[in-house]
Design a protein around this motif. Structure first.
Motif, PDB file in Angstrom:
ATOM      1  N   ALA A  37       0.836  -1.200   0.000  1.00  0.00           N
ATOM      2  CA  ALA A  37       0.000   0.000   0.000  1.00  0.00           C
ATOM      3  C   ALA A  37       0.870   1.248   0.000  1.00  0.00           C
ATOM      4  N   GLY A  38       0.541   2.183  -0.871  1.00  0.00           N
ATOM      5  CA  GLY A  38       1.247   3.452  -0.938  1.00  0.00           C
ATOM      6  C   GLY A  38       0.244   4.560  -1.213  1.00  0.00           C
ATOM      7  N   LEU A  39       0.724   5.781  -1.308  1.00  0.00           N
ATOM      8  CA  LEU A  39      -0.130   6.926  -1.594  1.00  0.00           C
ATOM      9  C   LEU A  39       0.180   7.487  -2.969  1.00  0.00           C
ATOM     10  N   ILE A  40      -0.873   7.946  -3.644  1.00  0.00           N
ATOM     11  CA  ILE A  40      -0.698   8.675  -4.892  1.00  0.00           C
ATOM     12  C   ILE A  40      -1.318  10.051  -4.726  1.00  0.00           C
ATOM     13  N   GLY A  51       2.722  12.814  -7.722  1.00  0.00           N
ATOM     14  CA  GLY A  51       3.620  12.176  -6.766  1.00  0.00           C
ATOM     15  C   GLY A  51       3.144  10.806  -6.358  1.00  0.00           C
ATOM     16  N   VAL A  52       4.089   9.947  -6.038  1.00  0.00           N
ATOM     17  CA  VAL A  52       3.818   8.618  -5.495  1.00  0.00           C
ATOM     18  C   VAL A  52       4.677   8.453  -4.256  1.00  0.00           C
ATOM     19  N   VAL A  53       4.058   8.020  -3.164  1.00  0.00           N
ATOM     20  CA  VAL A  53       4.771   7.876  -1.906  1.00  0.00           C
ATOM     21  C   VAL A  53       4.696   6.423  -1.452  1.00  0.00           C
ATOM     22  N   THR A  54       5.839   5.841  -1.172  1.00  0.00           N
ATOM     23  CA  THR A  54       5.889   4.472  -0.664  1.00  0.00           C
ATOM     24  C   THR A  54       6.512   4.466   0.723  1.00  0.00           C
ATOM     25  N   PHE A  55       6.241   3.400   1.464  1.00  0.00           N
ATOM     26  CA  PHE A  55       6.616   3.350   2.875  1.00  0.00           C
ATOM     27  C   PHE A  55       7.338   2.051   3.209  1.00  0.00           C
ATOM     28  N   GLU A  56       8.294   2.164   4.108  1.00  0.00           N
ATOM     29  CA  GLU A  56       8.876   0.997   4.780  1.00  0.00           C
ATOM     30  C   GLU A  56       8.311   0.993   6.194  1.00  0.00           C
ATOM     31  N   ALA A  57       7.854  -0.160   6.639  1.00  0.00           N
ATOM     32  CA  ALA A  57       7.289  -0.250   7.985  1.00  0.00           C
ATOM     33  C   ALA A  57       7.903  -1.415   8.734  1.00  0.00           C
ATOM     34  N   HIS A  58       8.114  -1.205  10.024  1.00  0.00           N
ATOM     35  CA  HIS A  58       8.656  -2.264  10.883  1.00  0.00           C
ATOM     36  C   HIS A  58       8.196  -1.991  12.303  1.00  0.00           C
ATOM     37  N   ASP A  59       7.746  -3.047  12.991  1.00  0.00           N
ATOM     38  CA  ASP A  59       7.284  -2.927  14.378  1.00  0.00           C
ATOM     39  C   ASP A  59       6.183  -1.875  14.535  1.00  0.00           C
TER      40      ASP A  59
END
Length: 317
Positions: free
Chosen positions: A251-254, A284-292
């Motif tokens: 999942a990311g944001l546009i 723009g396109v925004v992607t995420f790294e997630a942990h914990d």
């Protein structure tokens, strides 16, 4: 090329595109590479092409190796952080992404890590990890010894696996976190955003010198929150629409600019800088790294050249 040969090539195109994209980190270059492979396939002596799929994979891999050599030089001159081109993946463009491992394998986070590898190391890693080639098959593709390919693979794994846990949040949790981020962003809820960011979070913006973007990553929760505080009000005032979609397996944001009567206007992009943009377009396109349960990395792709492919995907979705 006869119709039957053209149809045959089309059956391989998605796999070839997926291979080229993972090798190059560029959808545009991947498309060009696959087209070059098509031309070679059309002119090949069919008697020498016993296994078209394997033959085409070898052609595409070697075309990518040639492109990577020149790409390295271009990226050294790139303005600001270089990020891979985003790809919408819900339609299967990059092949089946049925497991967390498959999704991580096409994440922008991993594609950035693959930039650490030599072109040959990257080829070995992609063929092995993404396409389950055996070392003997990889050796045939690259015309190297099997022992050499095993050594290259071990070296590549050692250079990219260590940080991998940083972006291993389950897809369902990733979707919930992005939804929470979007809700907090729309409401201007900085306290809510703060709870979603790791203390060591890093935000990268890739404008490529084409649009205004930070030339250096923003490091740390406080810097990222200050940045977001400045951006959110202006973005809302300009009517920029944020929505969730699957980008590179997660999942990311546009971000889309609003429609105006004259088709032209000034909008505040996700860098927080107002600039002339063609309205009713992806900005723009925004992607995420997630942990914990928190975001450890955020990557915003703003370079309009890098948004053309995903923009076409979203238009035709």
């Amino acid at each position: 090329m006869t119709t039957s040969l053209a149809d045959e090539f089309e059956t391989y195109r998605p796999r070839l595109f997926g291979l080229a994209y993972r090798m190059l980190g560029s959808a545009a270059d991947a498309e060009d590479t696959v087209q070059d492979a098509y031309l070679r396939f059309s002119g090949a002596d069919r008697a020498k092409v016993e296994q078209p799929g394997a033959w085409l994979a070898k052609v595409v891999t070697n075309l990518c190796l040639n492109r990577l050599t020149s790409a390295r030089a271009r990226r050294e001159r790139y303005v600001g952080p270089w990020l891979p081109e985003p790809v919408a993946t819900a339609d299967g463009t990059l092949g089946p992404l049925e497991s967390a491992e498959q999704r991580d394998a096409v994440s922008l986070a991993l594609l950035v890590l693959l930039e650490r590898l030599t072109p040959t190391e990257r080829a070995v890693y992609v063929l092995r990890e993404a396409f389950a080639y055996g070392h003997r098959e990889i050796a045939e593709v690259l015309e190297l010894s099997e022992a050499n390919c095993r050594q290259l693979y071990r070296r590549a794994v050692g250079r990219v696996v260590a940080p991998k846990a940083r972006f291993e949040a389950p897809p369902e949790q990733q979707t919930r976190l992005v939804a929470s981020f979007l809700s907090a962003a729309r409401e201007g809820d900085l306290a809510g955003l703060e709870r979603l960011l790791a203390a060591e979070v890093t935000w990268w913006s890739d404008g490529g010198g084409k649009v205004s973007a930070a030339r250096r990553p923003l490091e740390g929760r406080e810097k990222v929150l200050r940045f977001l505080a400045g951006v959110l009000g202006r973005t809302a005032a300009d009517g920029v629409r944020l929505s969730i979609t699957e980008i590179n397996g997660r999942a990311g944001l546009i971000a889309h600019a609003p429609v105006a009567a004259d088709g032209v206007g000034r909008v505040t992009d996700v860098t927080g800088v107002s600039s002339d943009r063609s309205l009713s377009s992806l900005i723009g396109v925004v992607t995420f790294e997630a942990h914990d349960g928190v975001f450890t990395g955020v990557r915003a792709v703003l370079n309009p050249d890098k948004l053309e492919f995903v923009g076409r995907q979203l238009t035709h979705a």
